[in-house]
Design an enzyme around this catalytic site. Structure first.
Site, PDB file in Angstrom:
ATOM      1  N   LYS A   1       2.471   9.414   8.372  1.00 16.87           N
ATOM      2  CA  LYS A   1       2.305   9.014   8.815  1.00 16.87           C
ATOM      3  C   LYS A   1       1.839  10.265  10.359  1.00 16.87           C
ATOM      4  O   LYS A   1       1.823  11.368  10.748  1.00 16.87           O
ATOM      5  CB  LYS A   1       1.235   8.098   9.653  1.00 16.87           C
ATOM      6  CG  LYS A   1       0.746   7.653   7.915  1.00 16.87           C
ATOM      7  CD  LYS A   1       0.088   6.002   8.353  1.00 16.87           C
ATOM      8  CE  LYS A   1      -0.750   5.837   7.147  1.00 16.87           C
ATOM      9  NZ  LYS A   1      -0.763   5.564   6.063  1.00 16.87           N
TER      10      LYS A   1
ATOM     11  N   PHE B   1       0.766  -1.346   0.083  1.00 16.85           N
ATOM     12  CA  PHE B   1       0.237   0.355  -0.006  1.00 16.85           C
ATOM     13  C   PHE B   1       0.776   1.386  -0.241  1.00 16.85           C
ATOM     14  O   PHE B   1       1.903   1.877   0.617  1.00 16.85           O
ATOM     15  CB  PHE B   1      -0.788   0.024   0.999  1.00 16.85           C
ATOM     16  CG  PHE B   1      -1.946   1.166   1.037  1.00 16.85           C
ATOM     17  CD1 PHE B   1      -3.095   0.924   0.377  1.00 16.85           C
ATOM     18  CD2 PHE B   1      -1.683   2.573   1.381  1.00 16.85           C
ATOM     19  CE1 PHE B   1      -4.188   2.136   0.517  1.00 16.85           C
ATOM     20  CE2 PHE B   1      -2.835   3.429   1.783  1.00 16.85           C
ATOM     21  CZ  PHE B   1      -3.870   3.285   1.113  1.00 16.85           C
TER      22      PHE B   1
ATOM     23  N   ASP C   1       8.993   2.611   2.219  1.00 20.52           N
ATOM     24  CA  ASP C   1       8.195   2.948   2.164  1.00 20.52           C
ATOM     25  C   ASP C   1       8.012   3.265   3.623  1.00 20.52           C
ATOM     26  O   ASP C   1       7.569   1.941   3.835  1.00 20.52           O
ATOM     27  CB  ASP C   1       6.649   2.224   1.151  1.00 20.52           C
ATOM     28  CG  ASP C   1       5.855   3.622   2.061  1.00 20.52           C
ATOM     29  OD1 ASP C   1       5.672   4.589   2.623  1.00 20.52           O
ATOM     30  OD2 ASP C   1       4.531   3.190   0.259  1.00 20.52           O
TER      31      ASP C   1
HETATM   32  C1  LIG Z   1      -1.107   5.212   4.206  1.00 22.06           C
HETATM   33  C2  LIG Z   1       0.255   5.124   3.478  1.00 22.06           C
HETATM   34  C3  LIG Z   1       0.822   5.332   2.746  1.00 22.06           C
HETATM   35  C4  LIG Z   1      -0.730   7.151   2.042  1.00 22.06           C
HETATM   36  O1  LIG Z   1      -0.622   7.878   2.911  1.00 22.06           O
HETATM   37  P1  LIG Z   1      -2.094   9.151   2.406  1.00 22.06           P
HETATM   38  O2  LIG Z   1      -0.811  10.183   3.414  1.00 22.06           O
HETATM   39  O3  LIG Z   1      -2.633   8.699   3.193  1.00 22.06           O
HETATM   40  O4  LIG Z   1      -1.619   9.420   1.805  1.00 22.06           O
HETATM   41  C5  LIG Z   1       1.355   5.435   1.384  1.00 22.06           C
HETATM   42  N1  LIG Z   1       2.271   3.723   2.006  1.00 22.06           N
HETATM   43  C6  LIG Z   1       2.338   3.539   3.074  1.00 22.06           C
HETATM   44  C7  LIG Z   1       3.334   2.660   3.829  1.00 22.06           C
HETATM   45  C8  LIG Z   1       0.968   3.771   3.701  1.00 22.06           C
HETATM   46  O5  LIG Z   1       0.832   3.070   5.338  1.00 22.06           O
END
Ligand SMILES: *Cc1c(COP(=O)(O)O)cnc(C)c1O
Length: 414
Positions: A253, A139, A224
Site C-alpha cells: 500500500k 486479510f 503482513d
Molecule cells: C490490502 C491488503 C492486502 C492486499 O493488498 P492488495 O494491494 O489489495 O492486493 C494484503 N494484506 C493486507 C494486510 C492488506 O491490508
C-alpha cells in the site's frame, strides 16, 4: 455527450458496489486530489480520512514522489528485464537497510496480494512443506493464494477450491497457534494489527510470542505489513512495537508513495536461496518496474526525512482523544475506539449505525469506510502528513454526523 461515469461504472464494472456507494451518498465521480483532499466532478471537496486503506501515508500527489516519477518517466519507465534496473536494485538495498534485522533480500510485485503470493511460494520452497496458518479476521488479499489465507466465506466460497493445508486460528491466541502448527506447516502469516478485521490490536506480547513459537517449531513467520508498514502505526513497521524480526515481510500500500502501485516481499537471505538454483522460480513482468521503484525510493526518503512515524503517533493520540470524547457523548452509538498511530477504528453498536455515520460524514465532506471483514468498525487512516487542523475538521464532522445519526434513530436506540 459527457456520459455519466457513475452510470458507466454501474453498467460495466460493478453494479453491486455502485448500489453500496449510492447508499452512502458517494455516487459521485472523482476529479482531482492534493494532499489530504479530494474533489469530485461537481466541485465538492472531501477530506480523505480513508487514505486508500492506508496507502496515502504521504497524501495525494506528494510533490517529491511526483517529481521522482516524472524524472524516471522521462528516462525509462519500464525495465527491459535482461538488463538491471537501477531504481529497482537501489530500492531492494534501501529496504534491507530500513526493515528489521536480517531481512536482506527482496522480491517485487505490483500489489499486496502479489507480495503475499511471493511469501507463500518462498515459504513452501524453503521448507518443502505446504501448510500455512492464518488468523480469523485476517486479510491478505484476493488472488487465489492470498484469498486462501483470508478466511471470509463471502470472498472464499464462490472461488473454491482454494489452497490445501491452510489452518485458521483466532487472532491473538498463542495456544491455538501452537496447537495448529504440525509437521506439514511451512509458515504462520499474521498482521501486526488487523486492518480489514476491524483495526484489531493484538494483546501485548503476541507478536513476540508468534516469533518465539515459530522459531521453536521450525516454521517461518510472515509479517503482513501491507497496511501497517511505513509509519502508519507510529513506528516504521508494525512489528517494531515488539522488536520482532520475522522471516518474511510483505509490503505494498504505502510503499509507492500514493503515486505508483508496488508490492514487496522481503526476507532472510536463506529463505530466498531457491533463486540461486532457479532464478526464474518467481517473476513478474511489471513487478518493481523503474517508475514504481523510483516512487518507492522517494516515498521512503520523505517518510524518514519528515519522521512521519512520530507524526502518526502524535496526531493519532490527538485524534484518539477526540474520538474517545465523542464515545463518551454518544455511548449508545459508539462501543469502542482503538488503534495505534493513525490506524484507528471506531466500533459502532451495529453495522447499520456505522453505515449511517459513514454516509453522514460523506455528506459533510469526510471520507471513511468500514473494515471489509468487520462492518461494525469504521476505520480512519488519514495521510500521516495531516495537521491538527485536519484532525479538528474531521472531529467536528464526526460530532455533527453522530448527532444527526442519533436524531435519525431516536426511539430505536436502546
Ligand atoms: C490490502 C491488503 C492486502 C492486499 O493488498 P492488495 O494491494 O489489495 O492486493 C494484503 N494484506 C493486507 C494486510 C492488506 O491490508
Amino acid at each position: 455527450m459527457d456520459l455519466d461515469a457513475f452510470a458507466l461504472f454501474e453498467h460495466h464494472l460493478n453494479p453491486g458496489l455502485a448500489s453500496l456507494l449510492r447508499f452512502t451518498g458517494l455516487d459521485r465521480v472523482e476529479s482531482h486530489a492534493e494532499g489530504p483532499y479530494v474533489w469530485d466532478k461537481s466541485g465538492k471537496r472531501y477530506l480523505d480520512f480513508l487514505g486508500l486503506y492506508g496507502t496515502l501515508n504521504l497524501g495525494h500527489r506528494h510533490p517529491k514522489v511526483v517529481e521522482a516519477v516524472k524524472r524516471q518517466l522521462d528516462r525509462m519507465p519500464m525495465s527491459v528485464r535482461v538488463l538491471v534496473s537501477e531504481p529497482t536494485a537501489r530500492l531492494a538495498a534501501k529496504l534491507a537497510e530500513i526493515t528489521p534485522e536480517g531481512l536482506e533480500m527482496a522480491f517485487f510485485g505490483n500489489s499486496g496480494a502479489e507480495a503475499v503470493e511471493a511469501a507463500i511460494k518462498l515459504a513452501r520452497a524453503y521448507t518443502g512443506k505446504p501448510g500455512i496458518v492464518t488468523t480469523q479476521g485476517g486479510f491478505h488479499g484476493k488472488t487465489l493464494g492470498a484469498l486462501s489465507l483470508t478466511p471470509k466465506p463471502e470472498y472464499q466460497d464462490p472461488a473454491r477450491p482454494l489452497l490445501p493445508g491452510v489452518k485458521v486460528v483466532p487472532y491473538g491466541d498463542l495456544e491455538a497457534l501452537e496447537a495448529a502448527i504440525d509437521e506439514d506447516t511451512a509458515a504462520v502469516i499474521v498482521e501486526p494489527i488487523q486492518g480489514e478485521g476491524g483495526i484489531r490490536v493484538p494483546p501485548e506480547g503476541y507478536l513476540r510470542g508468534v516469533r518465539e513459537l515459530t522459531r521453536k517449531r521450525g516454521v517461518l513467520m510472515i509479517a503482513d505489513e501491507v497496511q501497517t508498514g511505513l509509519g502508519r502505526t507510529g513506528k516504521l513497521f508494525g512489528v517494531d512495537w515488539e522488536g520482532v524480526a520475522p522471516d518474511l515481510m510483505t509490503l505494498a500500500k504505502a510503499l509507492g508513495g500514493g503515486v505508483m502501485p508496488i508490492g514487496a516481499c522481503v526476507g532472510r537471505r536463506e529463505v530466498f536461496e531457491v533463486f540461486k538454483q532457479n532464478p526464474l522460480f518467481h517473476s513478474s513482468t511489471f513487478g518493481g518496474n523503474p517508475l514504481a521503484a523510483a516512487a518507492a525510493l522517494a516515498a521512503i526518503e520523505v517518510t524518514l526525512e519528515e519522521d512521519l512515524p512520530k507524526r502518526a503517533l502524535e496526531l493519532g493520540a490527538y485524534l484518539m482523544e477526540g474520538l474517545r470524547a465523542l464515545q463518551a457523548r454518544f455511548p449508545r452509538l459508539i462501543e469502542e475506539v482503538r488503534g495505534r498511530g493513525l490506524m484507528l477504528g471506531v466500533e459502532f453498536a451495529d453495522a447499520d449505525i456505522g453505515a449511517l455515520v459513514v454516509a453522514e460524514l460523506a455528506e459533510r465532506g469526510v471520507l471513511t469506510a468500514f473494515g471489509l471483514n468487520n462492518p461494525k468498525v469504521v476505520r480512519l487512516e488519514p495521510p500521516l502528513i495531516i495537521g491538527k487542523e485536519h484532525a479538528d475538521e474531521a472531529l467536528l464532522a464526526f460530532s455533527q454526523s453522530l448527532e444527526a445519526t442519533e436524531k435519525a434513530l431516536e426511539g430505536l436506540l436502546t
